[in-house]
Write an enzyme that holds these catalytic residues in place. Structure first.
Site, PDB file in Angstrom:
ATOM      1  N   ASP A  16       0.872  -1.157   0.000  1.00 44.37           N
ATOM      2  CA  ASP A  16       0.000   0.000   0.000  1.00 44.37           C
ATOM      3  C   ASP A  16       0.922   1.223   0.000  1.00 44.37           C
ATOM      4  O   ASP A  16       2.125   1.099   0.256  1.00 44.37           O
ATOM      5  CB  ASP A  16      -0.881  -0.033   1.256  1.00 44.37           C
ATOM      6  CG  ASP A  16      -1.667   1.240   1.456  1.00 44.37           C
ATOM      7  OD1 ASP A  16      -2.365   1.659   0.517  1.00 44.37           O
ATOM      8  OD2 ASP A  16      -1.575   1.829   2.553  1.00 44.37           O
ATOM      9  N   ASP A  18      -0.114   5.164   1.082  1.00 49.73           N
ATOM     10  CA  ASP A  18      -0.333   6.098   2.185  1.00 49.73           C
ATOM     11  C   ASP A  18      -0.388   5.372   3.524  1.00 49.73           C
ATOM     12  O   ASP A  18      -1.184   4.448   3.714  1.00 49.73           O
ATOM     13  CB  ASP A  18      -1.639   6.867   1.971  1.00 49.73           C
ATOM     14  CG  ASP A  18      -1.567   7.787   0.760  1.00 49.73           C
ATOM     15  OD1 ASP A  18      -0.703   8.669   0.751  1.00 49.73           O
ATOM     16  OD2 ASP A  18      -2.370   7.600  -0.166  1.00 49.73           O
ATOM     17  N   LYS A 141     -10.314  -1.153  -2.429  1.00 47.57           N
ATOM     18  CA  LYS A 141     -10.196  -1.813  -1.134  1.00 47.57           C
ATOM     19  C   LYS A 141     -11.430  -1.491  -0.285  1.00 47.57           C
ATOM     20  O   LYS A 141     -11.935  -0.375  -0.354  1.00 47.57           O
ATOM     21  CB  LYS A 141      -8.929  -1.340  -0.408  1.00 47.57           C
ATOM     22  CG  LYS A 141      -7.639  -1.614  -1.170  1.00 47.57           C
ATOM     23  CD  LYS A 141      -6.450  -0.950  -0.476  1.00 47.57           C
ATOM     24  CE  LYS A 141      -5.187  -1.105  -1.290  1.00 47.57           C
ATOM     25  NZ  LYS A 141      -4.030  -0.439  -0.672  1.00 47.57           N
TER      26      LYS A 141
END
Length: 220
Positions: A16, A18, A141
């Site tokens: 991922d 952030d 997601k």
């Protein structure tokens, strides 16, 4: 078997962005707080459920009357592109990425591509050959689509990959994709209830070639 066991190897590393490779919380919260105030939305409640999801999914879930989710998401993205003040890499991330073999790692983010590239550059991180962004999947997601697509583009199976995540939506995506999961807790204000191994940052970790093939997570 522990993810850090000498005989536990992976064909690819999926990250991922952030909160996992870089911290952009301050910038994101500035933009979203301003947006929430303009639309009469409880900013504190919004921020609690914001991270790890696509902007358009967050806006649609609010079901605000008269709000064009596509247009608002585009405006938020531009505001976030314009504001990268304070965006910085998670400790140890640059060195960890630099040690990974080309073609064996990818980034899977809920951010649009332009924003992802802007933040990675602001944090001084390389853009991988495989970068899956909000535009690349129909379902963001916690759906597993992004991680499955990343593995496929690398020519790997997700069950042979390890996912690095920080948010519940992304953790669920990695789980559903069938990958192993490592939780990065550098930006967590409170401990996250998870059964997965959790580390504060990448300091003390390094990717190592495994004698049996693939790559393992070693400790420096």
């Amino acid at each position: 078997m522990s993810l850090f066991a000498p005989d536990r190897a992976f064909s690819a590393f999926l990250f991922d962005m952030d909160g996992t490779l870089l911290s952009s919380i301050a910038a994101a919260e500035r933009v979203w707080t301003a947006w929430a105030r303009r639309h009469g939305v409880d900013a504190e409640a919004l921020l609690a459920h914001l991270h790890g999801r696509r902007a358009i999914d967050t806006i649609r879930a609010l079901n605000l009357p008269g709000v064009d989710a596509v247009a608002e998401a585009a405006a938020i993205t531009q505001a976030e592109i314009n504001d990268v003040d304070g965006v910085a890499p998670i400790a140890g991330a640059p060195a960890f990425l630099a040690a990974l073999p080309v073609g064996h790692w990818a980034v899977v983010t809920s951010a649009p591509r332009a924003l992802a590239e802007r933040r990675m550059a602001a944090a001084g991180l390389p853009i991988p050959a495989v970068l899956i962004t909000a535009e690349d999947v129909g379902n963001g997601k916690p759906a597993p689509d992004g991680y499955r697509l990343a593995a496929a583009r690398l020519g790997m199976e997700t069950h042979n990959c390890v996912v690095f995540e920080d948010a519940p939506a992304g953790i669920q995506a990695g789980e559903t994709a069938g990958a192993a999961v490592v939780v990065i807790s550098a930006t967590h204000q409170q401990p996250l209830d998870t059964a997965h191994p959790s580390v504060t940052s990448y300091e003390g970790l390094r990717p190592e070639a495994s004698a049996g093939g693939g790559w393992r997570i070693g400790r420096a």
